[in-house]
Design a protein around this motif. Structure first.
Motif, PDB file in Angstrom:
ATOM      1  N   MET A 231      -3.190  19.962  -9.320  1.00  0.00           N
ATOM      2  CA  MET A 231      -1.928  19.789  -9.871  1.00  0.00           C
ATOM      3  C   MET A 231      -2.059  18.580 -10.826  1.00  0.00           C
ATOM      4  O   MET A 231      -2.393  17.482 -10.140  1.00  0.00           O
ATOM      5  CB  MET A 231      -0.798  19.548  -8.964  1.00  0.00           C
ATOM      6  CG  MET A 231       0.554  19.633  -9.716  1.00  0.00           C
ATOM      7  SD  MET A 231       1.746  19.236  -8.663  1.00  0.00           S
ATOM      8  CE  MET A 231       1.712  20.861  -7.376  1.00  0.00           C
ATOM      9  N   THR A 232      -1.877  18.699 -11.996  1.00  0.00           N
ATOM     10  CA  THR A 232      -1.920  17.515 -12.803  1.00  0.00           C
ATOM     11  C   THR A 232      -0.908  16.481 -12.747  1.00  0.00           C
ATOM     12  O   THR A 232       0.067  16.621 -12.044  1.00  0.00           O
ATOM     13  CB  THR A 232      -1.958  17.611 -14.421  1.00  0.00           C
ATOM     14  OG1 THR A 232      -0.661  18.419 -14.796  1.00  0.00           O
ATOM     15  CG2 THR A 232      -2.951  18.660 -14.707  1.00  0.00           C
ATOM     16  N   LEU A 233      -0.946  15.346 -12.909  1.00  0.00           N
ATOM     17  CA  LEU A 233      -0.109  14.096 -12.814  1.00  0.00           C
ATOM     18  C   LEU A 233       1.362  14.679 -13.228  1.00  0.00           C
ATOM     19  O   LEU A 233       2.424  14.230 -12.970  1.00  0.00           O
ATOM     20  CB  LEU A 233      -0.382  12.829 -13.336  1.00  0.00           C
ATOM     21  CG  LEU A 233       0.387  11.708 -13.231  1.00  0.00           C
ATOM     22  CD1 LEU A 233       0.945  11.362 -11.792  1.00  0.00           C
ATOM     23  CD2 LEU A 233      -0.224  10.388 -13.726  1.00  0.00           C
ATOM     24  N   ALA A 234       1.173  15.090 -14.650  1.00  0.00           N
ATOM     25  CA  ALA A 234       2.498  15.348 -15.266  1.00  0.00           C
ATOM     26  C   ALA A 234       3.154  16.624 -14.675  1.00  0.00           C
ATOM     27  O   ALA A 234       4.464  16.424 -14.552  1.00  0.00           O
ATOM     28  CB  ALA A 234       1.948  16.026 -16.653  1.00  0.00           C
ATOM     29  N   VAL A 235       2.610  17.546 -14.299  1.00  0.00           N
ATOM     30  CA  VAL A 235       3.086  18.644 -13.500  1.00  0.00           C
ATOM     31  C   VAL A 235       3.933  18.073 -12.215  1.00  0.00           C
ATOM     32  O   VAL A 235       4.876  18.396 -11.845  1.00  0.00           O
ATOM     33  CB  VAL A 235       2.315  19.937 -13.255  1.00  0.00           C
ATOM     34  CG1 VAL A 235       2.959  21.061 -12.170  1.00  0.00           C
ATOM     35  CG2 VAL A 235       2.027  20.490 -14.572  1.00  0.00           C
ATOM     36  N   PHE A 236       3.046  17.522 -11.538  1.00  0.00           N
ATOM     37  CA  PHE A 236       3.462  16.648 -10.282  1.00  0.00           C
ATOM     38  C   PHE A 236       4.758  15.940 -10.414  1.00  0.00           C
ATOM     39  O   PHE A 236       5.949  15.826  -9.663  1.00  0.00           O
ATOM     40  CB  PHE A 236       2.349  15.720  -9.636  1.00  0.00           C
ATOM     41  CG  PHE A 236       2.449  15.007  -8.368  1.00  0.00           C
ATOM     42  CD1 PHE A 236       2.612  15.589  -7.015  1.00  0.00           C
ATOM     43  CD2 PHE A 236       3.040  13.660  -8.426  1.00  0.00           C
ATOM     44  CE1 PHE A 236       2.577  14.958  -5.969  1.00  0.00           C
ATOM     45  CE2 PHE A 236       3.364  12.995  -7.184  1.00  0.00           C
ATOM     46  CZ  PHE A 236       3.043  13.580  -6.092  1.00  0.00           C
ATOM     47  N   SER A 237       4.798  15.013 -11.407  1.00  0.00           N
ATOM     48  CA  SER A 237       5.887  14.226 -11.630  1.00  0.00           C
ATOM     49  C   SER A 237       6.980  15.188 -12.134  1.00  0.00           C
ATOM     50  O   SER A 237       8.248  14.541 -11.627  1.00  0.00           O
ATOM     51  CB  SER A 237       5.433  13.050 -12.795  1.00  0.00           C
ATOM     52  OG  SER A 237       4.482  12.302 -12.398  1.00  0.00           O
ATOM     53  N   ALA A 238       6.880  16.081 -12.768  1.00  0.00           N
ATOM     54  CA  ALA A 238       8.141  16.825 -13.337  1.00  0.00           C
ATOM     55  C   ALA A 238       8.651  17.537 -11.880  1.00  0.00           C
ATOM     56  O   ALA A 238       9.909  17.590 -11.955  1.00  0.00           O
ATOM     57  CB  ALA A 238       7.368  17.982 -14.294  1.00  0.00           C
ATOM     58  N   VAL A 239       7.712  17.951 -11.136  1.00  0.00           N
ATOM     59  CA  VAL A 239       8.403  18.637  -9.912  1.00  0.00           C
ATOM     60  C   VAL A 239       9.093  17.773  -8.906  1.00  0.00           C
ATOM     61  O   VAL A 239      10.148  18.009  -8.462  1.00  0.00           O
ATOM     62  CB  VAL A 239       7.106  19.534  -9.001  1.00  0.00           C
ATOM     63  CG1 VAL A 239       7.781  19.984  -7.927  1.00  0.00           C
ATOM     64  CG2 VAL A 239       6.647  20.484 -10.115  1.00  0.00           C
ATOM     65  N   LEU A 240       8.652  16.383  -8.894  1.00  0.00           N
ATOM     66  CA  LEU A 240       9.233  15.457  -8.202  1.00  0.00           C
ATOM     67  C   LEU A 240      10.860  14.984  -8.619  1.00  0.00           C
ATOM     68  O   LEU A 240      11.536  14.958  -8.091  1.00  0.00           O
ATOM     69  CB  LEU A 240       8.340  14.265  -7.797  1.00  0.00           C
ATOM     70  CG  LEU A 240       7.300  14.250  -7.005  1.00  0.00           C
ATOM     71  CD1 LEU A 240       6.514  12.964  -6.928  1.00  0.00           C
ATOM     72  CD2 LEU A 240       7.882  14.560  -5.564  1.00  0.00           C
ATOM     73  N   ALA A 241      10.739  15.149 -10.062  1.00  0.00           N
ATOM     74  CA  ALA A 241      11.875  14.771 -10.752  1.00  0.00           C
ATOM     75  C   ALA A 241      12.851  15.968 -10.626  1.00  0.00           C
ATOM     76  O   ALA A 241      14.049  15.881 -10.429  1.00  0.00           O
ATOM     77  CB  ALA A 241      11.532  14.602 -12.284  1.00  0.00           C
ATOM     78  N   ALA A 242      12.177  17.242 -10.624  1.00  0.00           N
ATOM     79  CA  ALA A 242      13.353  18.326 -10.376  1.00  0.00           C
ATOM     80  C   ALA A 242      13.737  18.228  -8.935  1.00  0.00           C
ATOM     81  O   ALA A 242      14.943  18.722  -8.469  1.00  0.00           O
ATOM     82  CB  ALA A 242      12.379  19.689 -10.284  1.00  0.00           C
ATOM     83  N   ALA A 243      12.879  17.897  -7.783  1.00  0.00           N
ATOM     84  CA  ALA A 243      13.298  17.796  -6.554  1.00  0.00           C
ATOM     85  C   ALA A 243      14.452  16.731  -6.449  1.00  0.00           C
ATOM     86  O   ALA A 243      15.358  17.045  -5.680  1.00  0.00           O
ATOM     87  CB  ALA A 243      12.205  17.199  -5.606  1.00  0.00           C
ATOM     88  N   LEU A 244      14.296  15.748  -7.057  1.00  0.00           N
ATOM     89  CA  LEU A 244      15.532  14.513  -7.201  1.00  0.00           C
ATOM     90  C   LEU A 244      16.774  15.227  -7.788  1.00  0.00           C
ATOM     91  O   LEU A 244      17.631  14.872  -7.095  1.00  0.00           O
ATOM     92  CB  LEU A 244      15.076  13.246  -7.975  1.00  0.00           C
ATOM     93  CG  LEU A 244      15.944  12.317  -8.167  1.00  0.00           C
ATOM     94  CD1 LEU A 244      16.437  11.765  -6.912  1.00  0.00           C
ATOM     95  CD2 LEU A 244      15.554  10.906  -9.042  1.00  0.00           C
ATOM     96  N   MET A 245      16.573  15.942  -8.902  1.00  0.00           N
ATOM     97  CA  MET A 245      17.744  16.752  -9.396  1.00  0.00           C
ATOM     98  C   MET A 245      18.553  17.636  -8.348  1.00  0.00           C
ATOM     99  O   MET A 245      19.344  17.555  -8.094  1.00  0.00           O
ATOM    100  CB  MET A 245      17.303  17.188 -10.554  1.00  0.00           C
ATOM    101  CG  MET A 245      16.855  16.465 -11.617  1.00  0.00           C
ATOM    102  SD  MET A 245      16.143  17.503 -13.193  1.00  0.00           S
ATOM    103  CE  MET A 245      17.457  18.199 -13.696  1.00  0.00           C
ATOM    104  N   HIS A 246      17.598  18.223  -7.706  1.00  0.00           N
ATOM    105  CA  HIS A 246      18.050  19.444  -6.818  1.00  0.00           C
ATOM    106  C   HIS A 246      18.793  18.540  -5.388  1.00  0.00           C
ATOM    107  O   HIS A 246      19.872  19.004  -5.129  1.00  0.00           O
ATOM    108  CB  HIS A 246      17.013  20.066  -6.086  1.00  0.00           C
ATOM    109  CG  HIS A 246      17.373  21.221  -5.145  1.00  0.00           C
ATOM    110  ND1 HIS A 246      17.654  22.157  -5.339  1.00  0.00           N
ATOM    111  CD2 HIS A 246      17.268  21.078  -3.640  1.00  0.00           C
ATOM    112  CE1 HIS A 246      18.014  23.105  -4.291  1.00  0.00           C
ATOM    113  NE2 HIS A 246      17.768  22.408  -3.150  1.00  0.00           N
ATOM    114  N   ALA A 247      18.235  17.512  -5.168  1.00  0.00           N
ATOM    115  CA  ALA A 247      18.800  16.614  -3.986  1.00  0.00           C
ATOM    116  C   ALA A 247      20.234  16.140  -4.694  1.00  0.00           C
ATOM    117  O   ALA A 247      21.048  15.966  -3.662  1.00  0.00           O
ATOM    118  CB  ALA A 247      17.997  15.335  -3.591  1.00  0.00           C
TER     119      ALA A 247
END
Length: 281
Positions: free
Chosen positions: A1-17
């Motif tokens: 998993m690239t850093l861009a994809v990893f960072s995007a999914v973490l941002a999505a997790a924050l939005m979900h929370a």
């Protein structure tokens, strides 16, 4: 998993929370799911003229996803009726990444590497520990509650795989997401009206602004996740999304004034370790 994809999914997790935290202080889980699904649909409507119309295979996956989302909502409702919310929901969420991993291996031959597998297991363990902090022991849950929660996790894993594959088949992940959200909003609203009827209509009349805002957050978060599943293994993305529980815990402690317990600290360590392992994988 690239850093861009990893960072995007973490941002999505924050939005979900974040949308879950907004809903938590206002509505019960079923009302929040229904209202947010409707908000996602309304927020997605303006996008339809600007995204590609799904091809036949994408529509098939949208159809499969809609059926699985119906099952998810029906069994989640039953889990809430017979069990404690604070335990049944994390139990369902914690099982889903493991089932998604098995499904990914069996159906599309996506085998996680050693670090990715370790990350999936650690994140799931952290989610289960978060379930334990919900006011009792898992052993205290009656068998019906456990059964409904685990069945819910099967549906979560199912629609995650369906949406990941659908996004890969579509012209773009955004086009798949927009059409899925509109269709799912219609289905979720009809189902909610069957179960809640006038009470839900009254909730919508009062909370429609909240529903639209949380729909934007939820839709954006899941659209990012579907895009990520076109760039990385579905199981890894699905597991990393569960780091939203870590963000939710931080919000509840620092913004809502809830207590940091030993269970919460332990679950946080497992989740952080899982996130690190997924990044290394």
């Amino acid at each position: 998993m690239t850093l861009a994809v990893f960072s995007a999914v973490l941002a999505a997790a924050l939005m979900h929370a974040s949308w879950n935290a907004l809903i938590k202080v206002r509505l019960d889980r079923f009302a929040s799911i229904s209202l947010t699904a409707l908000g996602m649909a309304v927020a997605s409507l303006p996008l339809l003229p600007f995204v590609a119309f799904p091809n036949r295979m994408a529509w098939i996956w949208i159809g499969v996803s809609l059926v699985l989302h119906i099952g998810y909502r029906l069994f989640l409702i039953r889990a809430y009726e017979v069990g404690d919310l604070a335990q049944t929901y994390p139990l369902a969420r914690g099982s889903a990444p493991l089932i998604t991993t098995i499904g990914g291996v069996a159906l599309i031959r996506e085998v996680p590497g050693p670090f990715a597998l370790a990350g999936i297991l650690l994140l799931s363990a952290g989610t289960f520990l978060m379930s334990l902090r919900g006011g009792g022991r898992l052993a205290a849950l009656n068998p019906a509650a456990v059964g409904y929660a685990l069945t819910t996790s099967l549906f979560i894993a199912g629609y995650t795989l369906a949406d990941g594959l659908g996004a890969r088949e579509a012209h773009t992940a955004l086009s798949y997401a927009a059409w899925l959200f509109v269709c799912d909003g219609i289905v979720a609203t009809l189902l909610a009206l069957v179960y809640r009827g006038r009470r839900l209509a009254q909730t919508l009349a009062v909370e429609w602004r909240l529903g639209l805002f949380t729909g934007l957050l939820s839709g954006g978060a899941y659209a990012i996740a579907m895009w990520a599943m076109t760039k990385a293994p579905i199981a890894s993305v699905a597991s990393l999304r569960e780091s939203s529980i870590l963000f939710a815990m931080a919000i509840s402690v620092f913004a809502l004034g809830e207590k940091m317990t030993a269970w919460r600290a332990a679950s946080a360590l497992f989740i952080v370790a899982g996130v690190v392992a997924l990044r290394l994988g």
